[in-house]
Design a protein around this motif. Sequence first.
Motif, short mmCIF file in Angstrom:
data_model
loop_
_atom_site.label_atom_id
_atom_site.label_comp_id
_atom_site.label_asym_id
_atom_site.label_seq_id
_atom_site.Cartn_x
_atom_site.Cartn_y
_atom_site.Cartn_z
N THR A 88 1.01 -1.02 0.05
CA THR A 88 -0.12 -0.04 -0.04
C THR A 88 0.70 1.20 -0.02
O THR A 88 1.88 1.38 0.73
N ILE A 89 0.62 2.15 -1.00
CA ILE A 89 1.42 3.35 -1.08
C ILE A 89 0.48 4.46 -0.66
O ILE A 89 -0.49 4.75 -1.52
N ASP A 90 0.63 5.32 0.35
CA ASP A 90 -0.18 6.30 0.74
C ASP A 90 0.18 7.56 0.09
O ASP A 90 1.41 8.00 0.33
N ALA A 91 -0.52 8.21 -0.65
CA ALA A 91 -0.13 9.46 -1.27
C ALA A 91 -1.02 10.82 -0.36
O ALA A 91 -1.13 11.74 -0.94
N GLY A 92 -1.35 10.36 0.85
CA GLY A 92 -1.95 11.50 1.66
C GLY A 92 -3.48 11.95 1.16
O GLY A 92 -4.08 10.91 0.91
N ILE A 93 -3.77 13.10 1.19
CA ILE A 93 -5.15 13.66 0.96
C ILE A 93 -5.42 13.30 -0.51
O ILE A 93 -6.67 13.12 -1.01
N SER A 96 -4.20 7.02 -2.86
CA SER A 96 -3.43 5.83 -2.45
C SER A 96 -3.39 4.79 -3.64
O SER A 96 -4.22 4.64 -4.37
N ASN A 97 -2.37 3.98 -3.63
CA ASN A 97 -2.13 3.06 -4.58
C ASN A 97 -2.11 1.53 -3.78
O ASN A 97 -1.29 1.40 -2.85
N LEU A 98 -2.86 0.67 -4.26
CA LEU A 98 -2.60 -0.74 -3.67
C LEU A 98 -2.02 -1.65 -4.58
O LEU A 98 -2.89 -1.71 -5.71
N LYS A 141 -1.31 -6.45 -9.83
CA LYS A 141 -2.55 -5.68 -9.79
C LYS A 141 -2.61 -4.16 -8.89
O LYS A 141 -2.28 -4.43 -7.82
N ARG A 142 -2.63 -3.28 -9.54
CA ARG A 142 -2.89 -1.75 -9.21
C ARG A 142 -4.17 -1.32 -8.88
O ARG A 142 -4.65 -1.03 -10.04
N THR A 143 -4.52 -0.85 -7.86
CA THR A 143 -5.79 -0.14 -7.65
C THR A 143 -5.42 1.34 -7.25
O THR A 143 -4.77 1.39 -6.06
N THR A 144 -5.53 2.05 -8.02
CA THR A 144 -5.33 3.49 -7.91
C THR A 144 -6.55 4.42 -7.35
O THR A 144 -7.45 4.29 -8.15
N THR A 145 -6.50 4.90 -6.21
CA THR A 145 -7.61 5.62 -5.74
C THR A 145 -7.12 7.07 -5.79
O THR A 145 -6.17 7.59 -4.99
N LEU A 146 -7.82 8.04 -6.44
CA LEU A 146 -7.37 9.47 -6.45
C LEU A 146 -8.76 10.29 -6.32
O LEU A 146 -9.63 10.23 -7.22
N ILE A 152 -8.10 0.44 -12.01
CA ILE A 152 -7.43 -0.98 -11.83
C ILE A 152 -6.64 -1.25 -13.01
O ILE A 152 -7.23 -0.92 -14.07
N SER A 153 -5.68 -1.44 -12.87
CA SER A 153 -4.74 -1.80 -13.91
C SER A 153 -3.85 -3.12 -13.54
O SER A 153 -3.54 -3.37 -12.24
N THR A 154 -3.40 -4.03 -14.51
CA THR A 154 -2.80 -5.33 -14.53
C THR A 154 -1.63 -5.22 -15.23
O THR A 154 -1.77 -5.16 -16.48
N ARG A 155 -0.44 -5.68 -14.83
CA ARG A 155 0.71 -6.01 -15.62
C ARG A 155 1.16 -7.47 -15.31
O ARG A 155 1.23 -7.81 -14.15
#
Length: 241
Positions: A88-93, A96-98, A141-146, A152-155
Motif C-alpha cells: 500500500t502506497i499512501d499519497a496522503g489527501i 493511495s495505490n494498492l 494488480k494496481r488499484t489507484t484511488t485518486l 484498476i490496471s494489471t501487468r
Amino acid sequence: MNKSLPLIAFATSLCFAAPVKIGFEGLIGYNVLSLGEDLGAGLVTGSPQAKPSFGLAIGPTLTVPVNVQFGLEGGVSFLYDRNSFENTIDAGILGSNLEEHTIDQVSVGLKIQPVFRISERFRVKAGYEWDMPIGGTSETKRTTTLLGLSTISTRTADIVWAPSKLSDVKTSDAAVLSTHNLIAGASYDILPNLAVTLQGKFALTGSQPSYKANGDLDGAASSSSNMMSHQIALGLKLGML
C-alpha cells in the motif's frame, strides 16, 4: 554458483564409490515471506505485507550409505512456488495505490545433506539447497484511488533468470536470481520404505537482482528491496537409508 559446483561434484563421486539407494520425495509447504520495506514501492515508501503463500516440491533422491546410522543424500526437486504480497502506497489527501503481487515460479532445486538415523524409524538431516528459476509468471494488480475515484490496471511478466546485463532484460520480463538455502528436517517410517517427512527451508539470499550504474549485474538487491521465501513443508518419501 561456483561454490555449489564442488558440493555437487563431491556428491556425484560418492555415488560411484558406494551402493546407492534411490528414493522419491514429494512435499507441500507453507511459504514464510521476508519482505523488504521498499519492495515494490517505487519512489514512495510503502508497507508491503505478505499474503498466504505455498510451495510444492517433487523429485528423486539418491542416498549413499556410509554405515547403518549415517548416509549422504542428494536430490533434484522440481519446485512450484506461489508467493503473494501486497503493498500500500499512501499519497496522503490525494489518495493511495494498492499493489497486489502474485508470483508463480517454477524452479529446479539441487540439494545435498547428511542423514542421521536416531532410532529404527526416526532420521534427521540438514544440508544445502540451490534453487534455480526456469520459468513462471509475475502479476501486479494496481488499484489507484485518486480523489475518491478508483482505477484498476494489471501487468503480467515472464519470470526469467536475471541476465548479466540490464539491457538484456525485456519490458515483458521479471528477472530473478537463483537462491541459496539451508535445509533441515526429519522423517519417520510408517511402512517399510515409506516415511512421513518434515522439512524447513531457510533462504540465505533474496531473489531480486540489483544492477550497477553501467548495467552490469551486481548480485542480489539490498534486504530493504528484496524478498526471501522460507518454507515449512510436510511430505512423503519412498525409499530411505
